[in-house]
Design a protein around this motif. Structure first.
Motif, mmCIF file in Angstrom:
data_model
loop_
_atom_site.group_PDB
_atom_site.id
_atom_site.type_symbol
_atom_site.label_atom_id
_atom_site.label_comp_id
_atom_site.label_asym_id
_atom_site.label_seq_id
_atom_site.Cartn_x
_atom_site.Cartn_y
_atom_site.Cartn_z
ATOM 1 N N CYS A 179 0.637 -1.390 -0.429
ATOM 2 C CA CYS A 179 -0.200 -0.154 -0.251
ATOM 3 C C CYS A 179 0.792 1.321 -0.313
ATOM 4 O O CYS A 179 1.395 1.634 0.672
ATOM 5 N N ARG A 198 0.522 7.518 -1.726
ATOM 6 C CA ARG A 198 0.730 8.712 -3.169
ATOM 7 C C ARG A 198 1.145 7.408 -3.813
ATOM 8 O O ARG A 198 2.119 6.847 -4.478
ATOM 9 N N LEU A 226 -5.073 2.733 -1.298
ATOM 10 C CA LEU A 226 -6.298 1.764 -0.242
ATOM 11 C C LEU A 226 -7.605 4.289 -0.693
ATOM 12 O O LEU A 226 -8.490 3.753 0.440
ATOM 13 N N ARG A 281 -7.637 9.498 0.531
ATOM 14 C CA ARG A 281 -7.247 9.873 1.778
ATOM 15 C C ARG A 281 -6.209 9.059 2.115
ATOM 16 O O ARG A 281 -5.249 8.505 1.778
HETATM 17 N N1 SAH Z 1 3.356 10.769 6.046
HETATM 18 C C1 SAH Z 1 2.818 10.140 4.564
HETATM 19 C C2 SAH Z 1 1.981 8.673 4.294
HETATM 20 C C3 SAH Z 1 2.126 7.650 5.332
HETATM 21 S S1 SAH Z 1 0.507 6.865 5.254
HETATM 22 C C4 SAH Z 1 2.862 10.835 3.057
HETATM 23 O O1 SAH Z 1 2.632 11.463 3.718
HETATM 24 O O2 SAH Z 1 2.713 9.962 2.237
HETATM 25 C C5 SAH Z 1 1.101 5.373 6.307
HETATM 26 C C6 SAH Z 1 0.800 3.962 5.232
HETATM 27 O O3 SAH Z 1 -0.408 4.088 5.515
HETATM 28 C C7 SAH Z 1 1.500 4.257 4.339
HETATM 29 O O4 SAH Z 1 2.918 3.957 3.886
HETATM 30 C C8 SAH Z 1 0.757 3.210 3.005
HETATM 31 O O5 SAH Z 1 1.363 1.839 3.189
HETATM 32 C C9 SAH Z 1 -0.610 3.350 3.634
HETATM 33 N N2 SAH Z 1 -1.439 4.390 3.184
HETATM 34 C C10 SAH Z 1 -1.755 5.381 3.700
HETATM 35 N N3 SAH Z 1 -2.958 5.858 3.325
HETATM 36 C C11 SAH Z 1 -3.443 5.449 2.182
HETATM 37 C C12 SAH Z 1 -3.802 5.148 0.927
HETATM 38 N N4 SAH Z 1 -4.946 5.783 0.257
HETATM 39 N N5 SAH Z 1 -3.608 4.328 0.253
HETATM 40 C C13 SAH Z 1 -2.517 3.354 -0.308
HETATM 41 N N6 SAH Z 1 -1.852 3.506 1.106
HETATM 42 C C14 SAH Z 1 -2.084 4.203 1.674
#
Ligand code: SAH
Length: 235
Positions: A163, A166, A211, A214
């Motif tokens: 997952c 971005r 996912l 958001r």
């Molecule tokens: N700080 C990071 C986000 C981390 S979220 C940023 O700003 O890019 C933590 C983890 O949750 C991610 O590494 C991913 O594996 C998962 N995750 C959160 N939101 C997601 C989304 N919309 N789609 C896929 N994976 C997501």
């Protein structure tokens, strides 16, 4: 409630009363899960059939078929980068309720936290309690923490996803329409995966997935991923 480890096998591996294990499965059972000669595990064909099996030399003996009602037809392994604080407790509890078969905590580029052995004991206790609460037949396996690279390169699952919050990746829901066998899904830490980790995962056969639009918290992402996969294979 039995604390048996599970592996997915292809129906062709089952011959009379024996399961012919691939070298990867032998490695997984003996090195990763640390099962010795004569120890028991569950073999599942990913289509809802389960057998109790026993390690016998390089292969496995089938002891009996199992009837399970509260387990998912596919074995899902969650690889999760350890979040800060006690967030992992909640992930273990919720994902157990959702039917996870195995949780592999990993140390990633952006989580350098190496948990104490007491933490591992605590997670295993939480998994056992949650499995009982949700009337599961089996307690999920909680593996010892390893590096992200080891976890992805050792994965033998037939469907592998990572997952990524971005980027323009396909939604998990659209890629899991027809799954059989076993699934591994990785979710990252608060700071996200590094580019290097995404590349390592892709090299190990993982498909990056979204996912939704958001950004979910590190502890929310596994719950969403598990819900989508369980819905796809159970409904
Ligand atoms: N700080 C990071 C986000 C981390 S979220 C940023 O700003 O890019 C933590 C983890 O949750 C991610 O590494 C991913 O594996 C998962 N995750 C959160 N939101 C997601 C989304 N919309 N789609 C896929 N994976 C997501």
């Amino acid at each position: 409630m039995a604390q048996l480890q599970r592996i997915a096998i292809a129906p062709s591996q089952l011959q009379e009363h024996q399961i012919l294990l691939t070298p990867q499965q032998q490695h997984y059972l003996k090195r990763v899960l640390r099962l010795g000669e004569g120890e028991q595990f569950i073999a599942m064909d990913g289509l809802g059939k389960w057998w109790l099996a026993q390690i016998t030399g390089e292969h496995a003996k089938v002891l009996k078929p199992l009837i399970v009602e509260t387990e998912l037809p596919v074995a899902i392994t969650l690889i999760m980068a350890l979040p800060k604080g006690s967030g992992f407790d909640e992930v273990v509890r919720s994902c157990t309720e959702l039917g996870v078969a195995c949780i592999a905590p990993v140390l990633s580029d952006r989580t350098l936290l190496n948990p104490s052995p007491q933490k591992l004991e605590r997670w295993r206790r939480i998994a056992a309690e949650a499995a009982e609460q949700s009337e599961r037949a089996f307690v999920p396996t909680i593996l010892e923490p390893v590096t992200f690279k080891d976890a992805v390169t050792n994965s033998t699952a037939s469907h592998r996803y990572i997952c990524e919050a971005r980027g323009e990746y396909s939604h998990l829901q659209s890629v899991i329409t027809k799954i059989a066998g076993d699934v591994v899904i990785a979710t990252g830490p608060e700071g996200g995966w590094t580019d290097r980790e995404i590349e390592e995962a892709i090299a190990a056969g993982f498909q990056p997935v979204s996912l939704g639009r958001r950004i979910l918290r590190a502890v929310t992402a596994p719950i969403v991923a598990l819900s989508l996969i369980s819905a796809a294979c159970e409904v």
